[in-house]
Design an enzyme around this catalytic site. Sequence first.
Site, PDB file in Angstrom:
ATOM      1  N   HIS A   1       0.845  -1.198   0.000  1.00  0.00           N
ATOM      2  CA  HIS A   1       0.000   0.000   0.000  1.00  0.00           C
ATOM      3  C   HIS A   1       0.881   1.249   0.000  1.00  0.00           C
ATOM      4  CE1 HIS A   1      -2.828   3.079   1.358  1.00  0.00           C
ATOM      5  NE2 HIS A   1      -3.786   2.286   0.904  1.00  0.00           N
TER       6      HIS A   1
ATOM      7  N   GLU B   1      -3.138   2.510  -7.186  1.00  0.00           N
ATOM      8  CA  GLU B   1      -3.382   3.692  -6.354  1.00  0.00           C
ATOM      9  C   GLU B   1      -2.658   4.897  -6.954  1.00  0.00           C
ATOM     10  OE1 GLU B   1      -3.227   3.068  -1.830  1.00  0.00           O
ATOM     11  OE2 GLU B   1      -1.553   1.935  -2.645  1.00  0.00           O
TER      12      GLU B   1
END
Length: 250
Positions: free
Chosen positions: A96, A168
């Site tokens: 992430h 992302e």
Amino acid sequence: MRKTIIAGNWKMNLSLKEAVFLAHSIREKIPSISKDKVSMVFPSTLHLENVSKILEGSSVIVGAQNCYHSGLAAFTGETSPDQLKEIGVKVVMVGHSERRQFLGESNFFCNDKIRFLLKNEFTVLYCVGETLSERESGKTLEVLSSQIREGLKGIDSVFFSNLILAYEPVWAIGTGKVATPSQAQEVHSFIRKEISGLFVGASSISESISILYGGSVKPDNIQDLLKEKDIDGGLVGGASQKISSFAGLF
């Protein structure tokens, strides 16, 4: 046919009471409206066991936001995949942007995690994406290529069925800048092509991998995103932390 996945990342938010309440609300509402979509939630580590027990037996999958690539061992502050298995967790998020940016996790460190998890029969949600400075300097594709080729290096083709990717665009999160569905599609298409070039025979495998979009996904933009050919769902932050907005994604 690729799965459409809505994955809620609760990050380091919610008290235990709030997490339990949200989990009960999700169990009550989401399975009946998810239809052909797969629903996942990623609570903070301390809340995993409670949320897992509440959602056990439902169609909602509970995943971990992080773990270490080792069995039980002397790694203070970390969580072992063995411990996750004990509470029924079989999906783990790796790479992430916040862990890359604030905790210095490299592509190679992510690769260690991914290989260990896949060999131990976990499903991995691998996150990739470029920062604002990288995008403005024209390095988007270069950064993504490195994250894919280094992060997925040495992984046997048999494990790719347990791999999910999420794009992302870090530059579109909290900056006031917005990625359009067409911009997201362009990058998702590139990611799929990069996967197809990892090894001989990877082309057909890349077509079966779900690639989620993770740039401020909300009920009012999810449908336009899902219309794009290579966008297979959303990795959702804030909108996943309230039942009203999470349900609005289905």
